[in-house]
Scaffold this motif. Structure first.
Motif, PDB file in Angstrom:
ATOM      1  N   TYR A 129       4.645   8.647   0.895  1.00 38.80           N
ATOM      2  CA  TYR A 129       3.808   9.571   1.673  1.00 38.80           C
ATOM      3  C   TYR A 129       2.483   9.807   0.946  1.00 38.80           C
ATOM      4  CZ  TYR A 129       2.239  13.732   4.161  1.00 38.80           C
ATOM      5  OH  TYR A 129       1.495  14.622   4.894  1.00 38.80           O
ATOM      6  N   LEU A 130       2.584  10.092  -0.360  1.00 47.01           N
ATOM      7  CA  LEU A 130       1.367  10.345  -1.148  1.00 47.01           C
ATOM      8  C   LEU A 130       0.449   9.120  -1.143  1.00 47.01           C
ATOM      9  CD1 LEU A 130       2.665  12.265  -4.321  1.00 47.01           C
ATOM     10  CD2 LEU A 130       1.721  13.218  -2.209  1.00 47.01           C
ATOM     11  N   ASP A 131       1.069   7.934  -1.036  1.00 47.94           N
ATOM     12  CA  ASP A 131       0.316   6.685  -1.029  1.00 47.94           C
ATOM     13  C   ASP A 131      -0.271   6.393   0.367  1.00 47.94           C
ATOM     14  OD1 ASP A 131      -0.525   4.493  -2.547  1.00 47.94           O
ATOM     15  OD2 ASP A 131       1.015   3.208  -1.658  1.00 47.94           O
ATOM     16  N   GLY A 132       0.032   7.253   1.333  1.00 46.93           N
ATOM     17  CA  GLY A 132      -0.539   7.098   2.674  1.00 46.93           C
ATOM     18  C   GLY A 132       0.286   6.276   3.644  1.00 46.93           C
ATOM     19  N   ARG A 133       1.497   5.907   3.250  1.00 48.02           N
ATOM     20  CA  ARG A 133       2.292   5.065   4.147  1.00 48.02           C
ATOM     21  C   ARG A 133       2.876   5.881   5.301  1.00 48.02           C
ATOM     22  NH1 ARG A 133       6.630   0.392   2.916  1.00 48.02           N
ATOM     23  NH2 ARG A 133       4.741  -0.551   2.189  1.00 48.02           N
ATOM     24  N   ARG A 134       2.691   5.396   6.521  1.00 47.75           N
ATOM     25  CA  ARG A 134       3.220   6.081   7.699  1.00 47.75           C
ATOM     26  C   ARG A 134       3.823   5.052   8.650  1.00 47.75           C
ATOM     27  NH1 ARG A 134       1.878   9.277   4.578  1.00 47.75           N
ATOM     28  NH2 ARG A 134       0.424  11.019   4.767  1.00 47.75           N
ATOM     29  N   GLY A 135       4.854   5.475   9.372  1.00 46.85           N
ATOM     30  CA  GLY A 135       5.417   4.630  10.420  1.00 46.85           C
ATOM     31  C   GLY A 135       4.996   5.197  11.763  1.00 46.85           C
ATOM     32  N   ASP A 136       4.735   4.318  12.732  1.00 44.49           N
ATOM     33  CA  ASP A 136       4.413   4.832  14.065  1.00 44.49           C
ATOM     34  C   ASP A 136       5.580   4.543  15.002  1.00 44.49           C
ATOM     35  OD1 ASP A 136       4.217   2.202  14.807  1.00 44.49           O
ATOM     36  OD2 ASP A 136       2.018   2.156  14.792  1.00 44.49           O
ATOM     37  N   MET A 137       5.382   4.754  16.288  1.00 41.37           N
ATOM     38  CA  MET A 137       6.491   4.605  17.228  1.00 41.37           C
ATOM     39  C   MET A 137       6.877   3.144  17.471  1.00 41.37           C
ATOM     40  SD  MET A 137       7.819   7.431  17.800  1.00 41.37           S
ATOM     41  CE  MET A 137       7.390   8.117  16.204  1.00 41.37           C
ATOM     42  N   SER A 138       6.158   2.199  16.836  1.00 36.97           N
ATOM     43  CA  SER A 138       6.566   0.795  16.950  1.00 36.97           C
ATOM     44  C   SER A 138       7.376   0.358  15.725  1.00 36.97           C
ATOM     45  CB  SER A 138       5.336  -0.103  17.116  1.00 36.97           C
ATOM     46  OG  SER A 138       4.588  -0.098  15.925  1.00 36.97           O
ATOM     47  N   LEU A 139       7.673   1.300  14.836  1.00 48.75           N
ATOM     48  CA  LEU A 139       8.419   0.936  13.616  1.00 48.75           C
ATOM     49  C   LEU A 139       9.737   0.239  13.979  1.00 48.75           C
ATOM     50  CD1 LEU A 139       8.713   1.149  10.472  1.00 48.75           C
ATOM     51  CD2 LEU A 139      10.009   3.254  10.870  1.00 48.75           C
ATOM     52  N   ASN A 140       9.979  -0.878  13.318  1.00 44.21           N
ATOM     53  CA  ASN A 140      11.206  -1.649  13.558  1.00 44.21           C
ATOM     54  C   ASN A 140      11.988  -1.748  12.248  1.00 44.21           C
ATOM     55  OD1 ASN A 140      13.072  -3.223  14.876  1.00 44.21           O
ATOM     56  ND2 ASN A 140      11.561  -4.693  15.654  1.00 44.21           N
ATOM     57  N   ALA A 141      13.241  -2.133  12.340  1.00 44.64           N
ATOM     58  CA  ALA A 141      14.042  -2.385  11.142  1.00 44.64           C
ATOM     59  C   ALA A 141      13.980  -3.878  10.820  1.00 44.64           C
ATOM     60  CB  ALA A 141      15.480  -1.955  11.390  1.00 44.64           C
ATOM     61  N   ALA A 142      14.291  -4.236   9.559  1.00 44.39           N
ATOM     62  CA  ALA A 142      14.346  -5.651   9.164  1.00 44.39           C
ATOM     63  C   ALA A 142      15.541  -5.870   8.249  1.00 44.39           C
ATOM     64  CB  ALA A 142      13.053  -6.056   8.455  1.00 44.39           C
ATOM     65  N   ALA A 143      16.287  -6.936   8.518  1.00 45.18           N
ATOM     66  CA  ALA A 143      17.490  -7.216   7.723  1.00 45.18           C
ATOM     67  C   ALA A 143      17.127  -7.670   6.314  1.00 45.18           C
ATOM     68  CB  ALA A 143      18.333  -8.278   8.416  1.00 45.18           C
ATOM     69  N   THR A 144      16.000  -8.372   6.190  1.00 42.77           N
ATOM     70  CA  THR A 144      15.559  -8.832   4.868  1.00 42.77           C
ATOM     71  C   THR A 144      14.090  -8.461   4.673  1.00 42.77           C
ATOM     72  OG1 THR A 144      14.948 -10.970   5.776  1.00 42.77           O
ATOM     73  CG2 THR A 144      17.117 -10.835   4.781  1.00 42.77           C
ATOM     74  N   MET A 145      13.748  -8.128   3.481  1.00 36.37           N
ATOM     75  CA  MET A 145      12.343  -7.830   3.165  1.00 36.37           C
ATOM     76  C   MET A 145      12.206  -7.715   1.649  1.00 36.37           C
ATOM     77  SD  MET A 145       9.934  -4.639   4.328  1.00 36.37           S
ATOM     78  CE  MET A 145       9.937  -4.990   6.060  1.00 36.37           C
ATOM     79  N   ASP A 146      11.193  -8.352   1.086  1.00 42.15           N
ATOM     80  CA  ASP A 146      10.944  -8.236  -0.351  1.00 42.15           C
ATOM     81  C   ASP A 146      10.510  -6.823  -0.694  1.00 42.15           C
ATOM     82  OD1 ASP A 146      11.646 -10.608  -1.405  1.00 42.15           O
ATOM     83  OD2 ASP A 146       9.598 -11.356  -1.739  1.00 42.15           O
ATOM     84  N   ILE A 147      10.850  -6.400  -1.895  1.00 41.05           N
ATOM     85  CA  ILE A 147      10.486  -5.057  -2.352  1.00 41.05           C
ATOM     86  C   ILE A 147       8.954  -4.896  -2.439  1.00 41.05           C
ATOM     87  CG2 ILE A 147      10.581  -5.632  -4.835  1.00 41.05           C
ATOM     88  CD1 ILE A 147      11.985  -2.901  -5.247  1.00 41.05           C
ATOM     89  N   THR A 148       8.261  -6.017  -2.535  1.00 38.88           N
ATOM     90  CA  THR A 148       6.794  -5.976  -2.655  1.00 38.88           C
ATOM     91  C   THR A 148       6.106  -5.824  -1.303  1.00 38.88           C
ATOM     92  OG1 THR A 148       6.881  -8.373  -2.560  1.00 38.88           O
ATOM     93  CG2 THR A 148       6.670  -7.402  -4.728  1.00 38.88           C
ATOM     94  N   GLU A 149       6.870  -6.068  -0.218  1.00 37.66           N
ATOM     95  CA  GLU A 149       6.250  -6.069   1.117  1.00 37.66           C
ATOM     96  C   GLU A 149       6.130  -4.666   1.688  1.00 37.66           C
ATOM     97  OE1 GLU A 149       7.862  -8.759   4.133  1.00 37.66           O
ATOM     98  OE2 GLU A 149       8.548  -9.983   2.459  1.00 37.66           O
ATOM     99  N   GLY A 150       5.157  -4.498   2.558  1.00 37.36           N
ATOM    100  CA  GLY A 150       5.011  -3.233   3.279  1.00 37.36           C
ATOM    101  C   GLY A 150       4.997  -3.506   4.768  1.00 37.36           C
ATOM    102  N   ILE A 151       4.810  -2.450   5.568  1.00 33.07           N
ATOM    103  CA  ILE A 151       4.734  -2.681   7.022  1.00 33.07           C
ATOM    104  C   ILE A 151       3.286  -2.958   7.381  1.00 33.07           C
ATOM    105  CG2 ILE A 151       6.744  -1.436   7.789  1.00 33.07           C
ATOM    106  CD1 ILE A 151       4.803   0.975   8.311  1.00 33.07           C
TER     107      ILE A 151
END
Ligand code: KG4
Length: 337
Positions: free
Chosen positions: A315-337
């Protein structure tokens, strides 16, 4: 700042309220272990249905225990990847509905980032940078944690995760689900030298892991013994196998300490609850003059306090999800939305 965390990536439905990323006001976990036990592992379809059944209750309990209502919450943090897709979608959709109806910001959180953040709750003064060994059911990683939301993967498994290998070994030995913790118990007092298992070798990156060969070796050992009618010494096989897995984790972590010159080592994920791994990492850290941190045992497995803790920094870093947020079965720890 109060964050409501929601977690549904596997077989725990969890919600928590955490203040400023470090102080847990409530932490509710509804586990599905009993429901999956008869199948010997998590059945994804059943997991999703059970999350749907319990998520409202779990979130309400978390708010109640924290003595607050939704209007006292500043952000809703939810696990969106990686994990079982149907299970993740329950938490993500619930959090989206809650955010939409209340106007409270939505913060998507990577599951492994939150496992690392469990340490911020246990160790109030712990701050990045540090070297982290992430050992969970689905992932084994060596990560340079450069900042709260800044990660660099320096080693990873090429095939199975350590937790997956431990779970398979436990199942082959006839131990009940969840395998890792029961293998940990069964191996207590066993002889680590009773059985010899291969030493995994990986070319190119000396910090990468491989556990599939070890997994096959323990299955073959058990099958060969039963074909010959030999009685299995579960404590000895368990201890020898755990020792082989811990050896591999320790060898690469030591190389990583030497390569990076890390002064702080942190462990994260379900397997970090393992007693042999903890004592060996303590010895390793002592040898290198490195500080070592583990999450408290109840925060090693999946929970939502760690989601809210990481959610605070996202949150402090400014990351927000909107109403199109989806889930993903795989994702690298380095990746963002
Ligand atoms: O991090 P986690 O709760 O779930 C994932 O996010 O994947 O990790 C679950 C893994 C399972 O493989 C489980 O068997 C293992 O952690 N585990 C343990 C112990 N407690 C849980 N493995 C070894 N010893 C334990 N005490």
């Amino acid at each position: 700042m109060r964050i409501l965390g929601i977690e549904s990536s596997c077989d725990e439905t969890a919600a928590a309220v955490v203040e400023d990323g470090r102080t847990v006001l409530s932490n509710i976990v509804s586990t599905q272990i009993e429901k999956h036990k008869i199948f010997g592992g998590v059945v994804p379809e059943i997991a999703s249905r059970l999350h749907t059944e319990s998520i409202c209750y779990v979130v309400n309990e978390a708010l109640k225990k924290a003595d607050c209502t939704l209007s006292d919450v500043d952000a809703i943090a939810v696990t969106y990847a990686p994990g079982l897709i149907g299970a993740l979608l329950v938490g993500v959709n619930y959090a989206k509905g809650l955010s939409f109806s209340s106007g409270i910001p939505l913060v998507p959180v990577h599951h492994l980032r939150s496992h690392i953040a469990a340490n911020y709750i246990t160790h109030k003064n712990l701050e990045p940078p540090f070297l982290c060994l992430v050992v969970s059911g689905g992932n084994t990683l060596l990560v340079n944690v450069k900042g709260y939301t800044d990660f660099e993967i320096i080693g990873r498994t090429r095939d199975d995760a350590a937790g997956e290998a431990l779970d398979k070994a436990a199942r082959t030995l006839g131990l009940p689900y969840p395998g890792g913790v029961n293998l940990d118990k069964a191996a207590q007092g066993g002889d680590v030298n009773a059985y010899t298992f291969p030493k995994p070798r990986v070319s190119d990156n000396p910090l990468d892991f491989s556990f599939s060969g070890l997994k096959t070796a323990v299955i073959n050992t058990v099958h060969n013994a039963s074909q010959k009618g030999e009685e299995l010494n579960v404590a000895n096989i368990g201890a020898s196998f755990l020792n082989a897995v811990v050896n591999s984790l320790e060898t690469n972590t030591e190389k990583a300490i030497e390569l990076t010159g890390a002064k702080t080592l942190v462990l994260a994920g379900g397997v970090s609850a393992n007693s042999m791994l903890r004592s060996r990492m303590e010895k390793l850290a002592k040898k290198h003059g490195t500080d070592v941190f583990f999450p408290e045992l109840p925060l090693c497995g999946d929970n939502a306090a760690m989601v809210a803790a990481q959610g605070y920094y996202e949150y402090l870093d400014g990351r927000r999800g909107d109403m199109s947020l989806n889930a993903a079965a795989t994702m690298d720890i380095t990746e963002g939305i």
